[in-house]
Design a protein around this motif. Sequence first.
Motif, PDB file in Angstrom:
ATOM      1  N   TRP A 133     -48.455 -27.683 -23.264  1.00 45.00           N
ATOM      2  CA  TRP A 133     -49.504 -26.689 -23.065  1.00 45.00           C
ATOM      3  C   TRP A 133     -49.594 -26.348 -21.581  1.00 45.00           C
TER       4      TRP A 133
ATOM      5  N   LEU B 294     -51.866 -24.229 -15.457  1.00 40.20           N
ATOM      6  CA  LEU B 294     -51.814 -25.684 -15.345  1.00 40.20           C
ATOM      7  C   LEU B 294     -51.182 -26.068 -14.015  1.00 40.20           C
TER       8      LEU B 294
ATOM      9  N   THR C 128     -50.146 -29.712 -12.254  1.00 40.09           N
ATOM     10  CA  THR C 128     -50.113 -31.171 -12.297  1.00 40.09           C
ATOM     11  C   THR C 128     -48.854 -31.616 -11.570  1.00 40.09           C
TER      12      THR C 128
ATOM     13  N   GLN D  54     -49.558 -36.661 -19.537  1.00 44.58           N
ATOM     14  CA  GLN D  54     -50.979 -36.694 -19.871  1.00 44.58           C
ATOM     15  C   GLN D  54     -51.607 -35.322 -20.091  1.00 44.58           C
ATOM     16  N   VAL D  55     -50.783 -34.302 -20.137  1.00 43.26           N
ATOM     17  CA  VAL D  55     -51.324 -32.948 -20.258  1.00 43.26           C
ATOM     18  C   VAL D  55     -52.220 -32.794 -21.487  1.00 43.26           C
TER      19      VAL D  55
ATOM     20  N   GLU E 179     -54.543 -34.521 -22.361  1.00 43.45           N
ATOM     21  CA  GLU E 179     -55.956 -34.754 -22.023  1.00 43.45           C
ATOM     22  C   GLU E 179     -56.662 -33.465 -21.629  1.00 43.45           C
ATOM     23  N   LEU E 180     -55.907 -32.564 -21.019  1.00 44.53           N
ATOM     24  CA  LEU E 180     -56.498 -31.279 -20.652  1.00 44.53           C
ATOM     25  C   LEU E 180     -56.749 -30.430 -21.894  1.00 44.53           C
TER      26      LEU E 180
ATOM     27  N   HIS F 265     -59.809 -31.554 -23.291  1.00 46.29           N
ATOM     28  CA  HIS F 265     -60.957 -31.021 -22.549  1.00 46.29           C
ATOM     29  C   HIS F 265     -61.352 -29.641 -23.060  1.00 46.29           C
ATOM     30  N   TRP F 266     -60.363 -28.765 -23.193  1.00 50.49           N
ATOM     31  CA  TRP F 266     -60.667 -27.392 -23.591  1.00 50.49           C
ATOM     32  C   TRP F 266     -61.155 -27.336 -25.029  1.00 50.49           C
TER      33      TRP F 266
ATOM     34  N   LEU G 149     -57.843 -21.142 -26.110  1.00 52.52           N
ATOM     35  CA  LEU G 149     -56.792 -21.632 -25.203  1.00 52.52           C
ATOM     36  C   LEU G 149     -55.822 -22.599 -25.871  1.00 52.52           C
TER      37      LEU G 149
END
Lengths: 362, 362
Positions: free
Chosen positions: B18, B336, B338, B345-346, B348-349, B352-353, B361
């Motif tokens: 993502w 993004l 990072t 760990q993407v 985790e984002l 979040h969304w 998204l």
Amino acid sequence: MPSLHAIIPAGGAGTRLWPVSRAGHPKFLLDLTGSGRSLLQQTYDRLVPLVGTAGVNVITGARHRDAVVAQLPDLPGDQVVAEPAPRDSMPAIGLMAALIRRRDPDALVASFAADHLIRGEDRFQDAVRQAADVAREGFVTTIGLRPTSPSTAYGYIEAGDALTAAPDAATVLRFVEKPEVDLAREYLRAGTFRWNAGMFVSRADVMLDHLRREQPRLHAGIEEIAAAWGDSDRDAVLERTWPTLTKIAIDHALAEPVAAAGGVAMVRADFGWSDIGDFAAVSGAVHAGETDLGIVGDPRDVAAIDSSGIVVTSGRAVSLLGVDDIVVVDTPDALLVTTRARAQQVKELVDHWRDAGREDLL
Amino acid sequence: MPSLHAIIPAGGAGTRLWPVSRAGHPKFLLDLTGSGRSLLQQTYDRLVPLVGTAGVNVITGARHRDAVVAQLPDLPGDQVVAEPAPRDSMPAIGLMAALIRRRDPDALVASFAADHLIRGEDRFQDAVRQAADVAREGFVTTIGLRPTSPSTAYGYIEAGDALTAAPDAATVLRFVEKPEVDLAREYLRAGTFRWNAGMFVSRADVMLDHLRREQPRLHAGIEEIAAAWGDSDRDAVLERTWPTLTKIAIDHALAEPVAAAGGVAMVRADFGWSDIGDFAAVSGAVHAGETDLGIVGDPRDVAAIDSSGIVVTSGRAVSLLGVDDIVVVDTPDALLVTTRARAQQVKELVDHWRDAGREDLL
């Protein structure tokens, strides 16, 4: 009491703040801290209590005049002067001083950058009032900010003996350019050095007399334009004469040589000040909260995990993961990713895009 | 000679990729390396020389079937099966194997992920042909890639004794899940461990017999659907039965238990392979040139000074200054930033969304 007139030279591209700051939409028109007011508007807001609306004068590039007038709707249009081309700060401030003196021979003029950030309006106003008191005695008077770090992004002013004209007044021994970090640390330790915030208060006649001695051709050109200001050929004189004026900053044209001759004083002040010259400075000016991640824009557009620095959003979702000291500036057509440590070098990217023929991004 | 049929289960969200990979436009449909062909198309391209167009079978989510058909215009539509809902890889591969066996009782089936990257087509094809030779003898046969680093992103397979059915064949002692880095280093040193690339070649009847023993309910469901495939109530049976199938990966349903019982073999291969599971893997797969900065998209849209990592652009100008190991992924609605080190760990984002209610998204 001679009256005080403010001059705001609203110029400068703010290249190190690209891609937020663009040639067509420069730094002073921007709200870089999410305050709801542009830097120019904030400058205006803090000067009106000192000089009134009638005392604020802006000089800006011809292409930005409409934007300035739109941002400052209370300011009478004839107090916004358009310069045909950028010639640095001395021609702009000098012309405004000459125009003001023709209306008010005893005037004090005070010039302030249009794109700096100040916290502590009371202390700012007190410093300007003290500077006016010192200026009345014939000094070109600057305001020296107490340095809070060994910044290499600012010029410094060395204070001499105290003056009695105002509580915080002192003579100025010299101006020094942006130092290397070792020298900046020395200045900070010495305690006698102040940040040069580019603020100058002077009797208009004193400033113009200095200018006549130091830059006679520039002075003559300014006076020629000022003399024609009320006439029908004003625009013709301006268009013809302006491009011939020496392109020079007030620091080099006046402050440095006059200081060397003992004619410059300072008021020592310690309100919060930043020239907000790069994104590291923007980061410092934006309240970051617990995470040390500053956000300019809607915080709901930002997801951040283990990240610090500054994000400038323009509506897209920005996601950060494990990036420290980062600078992310998101605009509709251009994205910048750097670090606060490298923020001073953003100009190099602008050079890249210019060399690549991408004028649309500049 | 029994004929070889390829099965491509085209599923998986690619969440760690993502915001390029989205629920509506998942990883296998993407051209992550700027090759001009999506990962699915590249998978198809490398299988056609082995099995012919008639031998390629894709099973994908119902919402992606149209996109798959559009990306593979040469593939007859009845070779693209839509699964009503994702139930992981075993139901998908099992159903395809059951359908193929009904047409060709002696068939060999070979399953390959739709979203992996392979370099060295010749060696890939040689490995598959060897695997087919081993599979003919009754083994569920996998292809074990020579590890080139102590990767913690891949599962491993431990090889036992050599087999005579093919030059690079060996028995498989066990499959092990993604290890911690210390264990991965041990595997690399040992020399007997191979990366599990999720490739399985087997006689269809052997696979289904194993499945009947290991997952009898799942097997029964698959056979029920396959039996109804030519009938008018096919869709009704599929819709009714599919959601009841055990959601399980082929590794857990078959590979691990059958290996423990001595029924799995491998072909040791060393073509270039990546599951291209996160942006660090994308970075590794993209030729970076001298600067160690990989670009997916038009390089003219990227300005980089003293930077390394990977940039995925979608047309905006991206500027990097002094950022090392960076991952910048720019899409029209989401950005993004990072590092390659944190790329795993993407997800985790994405969480979040999702938590923030930004379904748009995902």
